[in-house]
Design an enzyme around this catalytic site. Structure first.
Site, PDB file in Angstrom:
ATOM      1  N   CYS A 115     -17.009 -12.522 -11.370  1.00  0.00           N
ATOM      2  CA  CYS A 115     -16.673 -11.349 -12.190  1.00  0.00           C
ATOM      3  C   CYS A 115     -17.289 -11.395 -13.587  1.00  0.00           C
ATOM      4  CB  CYS A 115     -15.164 -11.185 -12.292  1.00  0.00           C
ATOM      5  SG  CYS A 115     -14.403 -10.773 -10.713  1.00  0.00           S
ATOM      6  N   HIS A 249     -14.268  -6.421 -18.688  1.00  0.00           N
ATOM      7  CA  HIS A 249     -14.228  -6.512 -17.232  1.00  0.00           C
ATOM      8  C   HIS A 249     -12.874  -5.959 -16.779  1.00  0.00           C
ATOM      9  CE1 HIS A 249     -14.123  -7.752 -13.178  1.00  0.00           C
ATOM     10  NE2 HIS A 249     -13.307  -8.763 -13.369  1.00  0.00           N
ATOM     11  N   ASN A 279     -10.889  -3.731  -9.342  1.00  0.00           N
ATOM     12  CA  ASN A 279     -11.793  -4.764  -9.852  1.00  0.00           C
ATOM     13  C   ASN A 279     -13.085  -4.742  -9.028  1.00  0.00           C
ATOM     14  OD1 ASN A 279     -13.131  -7.122 -10.521  1.00  0.00           O
ATOM     15  ND2 ASN A 279     -11.312  -8.418 -10.460  1.00  0.00           N
TER      16      ASN A 279
HETATM   17  N1  COA Z   1       2.647  -6.220  -3.086  1.00  0.00           N
HETATM   18  C1  COA Z   1       3.910  -6.641  -3.164  1.00  0.00           C
HETATM   19  N2  COA Z   1       4.255  -7.899  -3.462  1.00  0.00           N
HETATM   20  C2  COA Z   1       3.261  -8.762  -3.700  1.00  0.00           C
HETATM   21  C3  COA Z   1       1.908  -8.398  -3.653  1.00  0.00           C
HETATM   22  C4  COA Z   1       1.615  -7.054  -3.322  1.00  0.00           C
HETATM   23  N3  COA Z   1       0.369  -6.586  -3.252  1.00  0.00           N
HETATM   24  N4  COA Z   1       1.154  -9.454  -3.945  1.00  0.00           N
HETATM   25  C5  COA Z   1       1.994 -10.475  -4.188  1.00  0.00           C
HETATM   26  N5  COA Z   1       3.269 -10.065  -4.027  1.00  0.00           N
HETATM   27  C6  COA Z   1       4.493 -10.830  -4.172  1.00  0.00           C
HETATM   28  C7  COA Z   1       4.291 -12.317  -4.003  1.00  0.00           C
HETATM   29  O1  COA Z   1       4.286 -12.651  -2.648  1.00  0.00           O
HETATM   30  C8  COA Z   1       5.481 -12.875  -4.725  1.00  0.00           C
HETATM   31  O2  COA Z   1       6.601 -12.773  -3.892  1.00  0.00           O
HETATM   32  P1  COA Z   1       7.727 -13.933  -3.903  1.00  0.00           P
HETATM   33  O3  COA Z   1       8.263 -13.965  -5.298  1.00  0.00           O
HETATM   34  O4  COA Z   1       8.690 -13.439  -2.873  1.00  0.00           O
HETATM   35  O5  COA Z   1       6.981 -15.177  -3.524  1.00  0.00           O
HETATM   36  C9  COA Z   1       5.703 -11.890  -5.868  1.00  0.00           C
HETATM   37  O6  COA Z   1       4.986 -10.700  -5.511  1.00  0.00           O
HETATM   38  C10 COA Z   1       5.164 -12.405  -7.193  1.00  0.00           C
HETATM   39  O7  COA Z   1       3.880 -12.945  -6.939  1.00  0.00           O
HETATM   40  P2  COA Z   1       2.977 -13.498  -8.080  1.00  0.00           P
HETATM   41  O8  COA Z   1       1.645 -13.861  -7.517  1.00  0.00           O
HETATM   42  O9  COA Z   1       3.713 -14.514  -8.863  1.00  0.00           O
HETATM   43  O10 COA Z   1       2.869 -12.156  -8.956  1.00  0.00           O
HETATM   44  P3  COA Z   1       2.202 -11.955 -10.351  1.00  0.00           P
HETATM   45  O11 COA Z   1       3.148 -11.316 -11.266  1.00  0.00           O
HETATM   46  O12 COA Z   1       1.469 -13.162 -10.818  1.00  0.00           O
HETATM   47  O13 COA Z   1       1.114 -10.837 -10.001  1.00  0.00           O
HETATM   48  C11 COA Z   1      -1.238 -10.697  -9.596  1.00  0.00           C
HETATM   49  C12 COA Z   1       0.139 -11.120  -9.051  1.00  0.00           C
HETATM   50  C13 COA Z   1      -2.281 -11.093  -8.572  1.00  0.00           C
HETATM   51  C14 COA Z   1      -1.238  -9.191  -9.782  1.00  0.00           C
HETATM   52  C15 COA Z   1      -1.460 -11.394 -10.939  1.00  0.00           C
HETATM   53  O14 COA Z   1      -1.227 -12.779 -10.823  1.00  0.00           O
HETATM   54  C16 COA Z   1      -2.837 -11.180 -11.445  1.00  0.00           C
HETATM   55  O15 COA Z   1      -3.209 -10.075 -11.783  1.00  0.00           O
HETATM   56  N6  COA Z   1      -3.611 -12.261 -11.595  1.00  0.00           N
HETATM   57  C17 COA Z   1      -4.956 -12.180 -12.033  1.00  0.00           C
HETATM   58  C18 COA Z   1      -5.797 -11.814 -10.857  1.00  0.00           C
HETATM   59  C19 COA Z   1      -7.151 -11.361 -11.268  1.00  0.00           C
HETATM   60  O16 COA Z   1      -7.291 -10.490 -12.070  1.00  0.00           O
HETATM   61  N7  COA Z   1      -8.151 -11.962 -10.650  1.00  0.00           N
HETATM   62  C20 COA Z   1      -9.484 -11.605 -10.806  1.00  0.00           C
HETATM   63  C21 COA Z   1     -10.015 -12.179 -12.062  1.00  0.00           C
HETATM   64  S1  COA Z   1     -11.689 -11.746 -12.179  1.00  0.00           S
END
Ligand code: COA
Length: 322
Positions: A115, A249, A279
């Site tokens: 990215c 980004h 993204n």
């Molecule tokens: N829909 C519903 N629930 C979801 C889900 C979705 N699409 N994806 C994950 N969950 C659930 C998980 O399973 C977890 O459930 P649990 O508590 O029962 O285990 C819960 O939501 C929380 O998951 P978590 O991963 O801790 O959530 P988060 O608040 O960290 O949000 C992201 C997840 C991926 C949105 C966040 O971590 C993020 O944006 N990270 C950066 C990712 C990114 O930008 N990457 C590219 C960089 S270039």
């Protein structure tokens, strides 16, 4: 030779026709529009059709950028394509684009920095121009993440979309205030397993999936991008008050808002596409630039701060005056 600087003179973008909404994903995955919007700001994404690939999308974006600048393809010195989803291991996406544009001169190659790819490609193209190895360069991000997503993993597949963006650079006189002022790159390979693809990519079959530790990536993104924007401003003797536009980004609305807060920039000074594009990896910054230049938000003389973080981990920033 006069001291040179790379002027940003052309902008282009391409998004596949097919739009996939959050509700459409929620119909086949345990997720919801509310969850995706609240955690990421994403409302929809464009997904490549059978006719779209990294080369075709890059070529469409590049042709627009050339058209914007009124430059014939034959005059382009170099093509640098940032992509993590090339159609083939080789030839590079860039030389396929070179052929598709009808160019018989110059040279092209690809850069893989996930990215952060656009900031990396911009850095390399800017160096080629400043050292006199090219008088102009197409800097393109083109990504088909739909082909490396595990569509059964709700933690990753809801986050990404396909598309391409292009910026045309042209050598200018460094005595003028415009152009790419500086770029700053970083990587830390010890964090390579936070965001990676467990196989190779290719047009014909699915051979690897994107895997991610979302929470760790989020934490690193906010911290590293915050120090990265400080770095690029300090290197140019500027402060947040000098910045006209943040063109980040587009990974996640909450990451973008955290960096904007750090820069004390109001939302109306941040170019946002993540709600509609999701993204698009290396394509997201040039797609956002293209949109904001064409709708008249970013104007000549504006100071634009770009930043990105991605798999690697890689991250970096760039400052340019239009
Ligand atoms: N829909 C519903 N629930 C979801 C889900 C979705 N699409 N994806 C994950 N969950 C659930 C998980 O399973 C977890 O459930 P649990 O508590 O029962 O285990 C819960 O939501 C929380 O998951 P978590 O991963 O801790 O959530 P988060 O608040 O960290 O949000 C992201 C997840 C991926 C949105 C966040 O971590 C993020 O944006 N990270 C950066 C990712 C990114 O930008 N990457 C590219 C960089 S270039």
């Amino acid at each position: 030779m006069m001291a040179r600087r790379s002027l940003m003179v052309g902008f282009g973008g391409y998004l596949p026709d097919r739009i996939v909404t959050n509700d459409e994903l929620a119909a086949r995955l345990d997720t919801s529009d509310e969850w995706i919007r609240a955690r990421t700001g994403i409302g929809q994404r464009h997904i490549a059709g059978p006719e779209d690939n990294a080369v075709s999308m890059a070529t469409a974006a590049a042709a627009q950028a050339l058209d914007y600048a009124g430059m014939p393809a034959a005059d382009v010195g170099a093509i640098v394509v940032a992509t993590s989803t090339p159609d083939q291991a080789f030839p590079a996406t860039a030389v396929r684009v070179q052929a598709a544009l009808g160019m018989r001169g110059g040279f092209g190659f690809d850069i893989a920095a996930a990215c952060s790819g656009f900031v990396y490609a911009l850095t390399v193209a800017d160096s080629l121009i400043r050292t006199g190895q090219a008088d102009s360069a197409l800097v393109i991000g083109s990504e088909v993440y739909s082909r490396i997503l595990d569509w059964s993993d709700r933690g990753t597949c809801v986050l990404f979309g396909d598309g391409a963006g292009a910026v045309l650079l042209k050598a200018g006189d460094a005595a003028q205030p415009a152009g790419v002022l500086s770029t700053h790159l970083h990587s830390d390979g010890t964090m390579g397993d936070l965001l990676y693809v467990d196989g190779a990519v290719g047009l014909r079959e699915q051979s690897g999936f994107l895997r991610m530790q979302g929470r760790d990536v989020f934490r690193h993104a906010v911290a590293k991008l915050s120090s990265s924007v400080d770095e690029v401003l300090a290197a140019n003797g500027m402060t947040h008050a000098d910045v006209s536009w943040l063109v980040p980004h587009q990974a996640n609305l909450r990451i973008i808002e955290a960096v904007a807060r750090k820069l004390e920039l109001p939302p109306e000074r941040v170019v946002m596409t993540v709600d509609r594009h999701a993204n698009t990896s290396a394509a997201s910054i040039p797609l956002a630039m293209n949109e904001a230049v064409r709708d008249g938000r970013i104007r000549k003389g504006d100071l634009v701060l770009m930043e990105a973080l991605g798999g690697g981990l890689t991250w970096g920033s760039a400052l340019a005056r239009l």
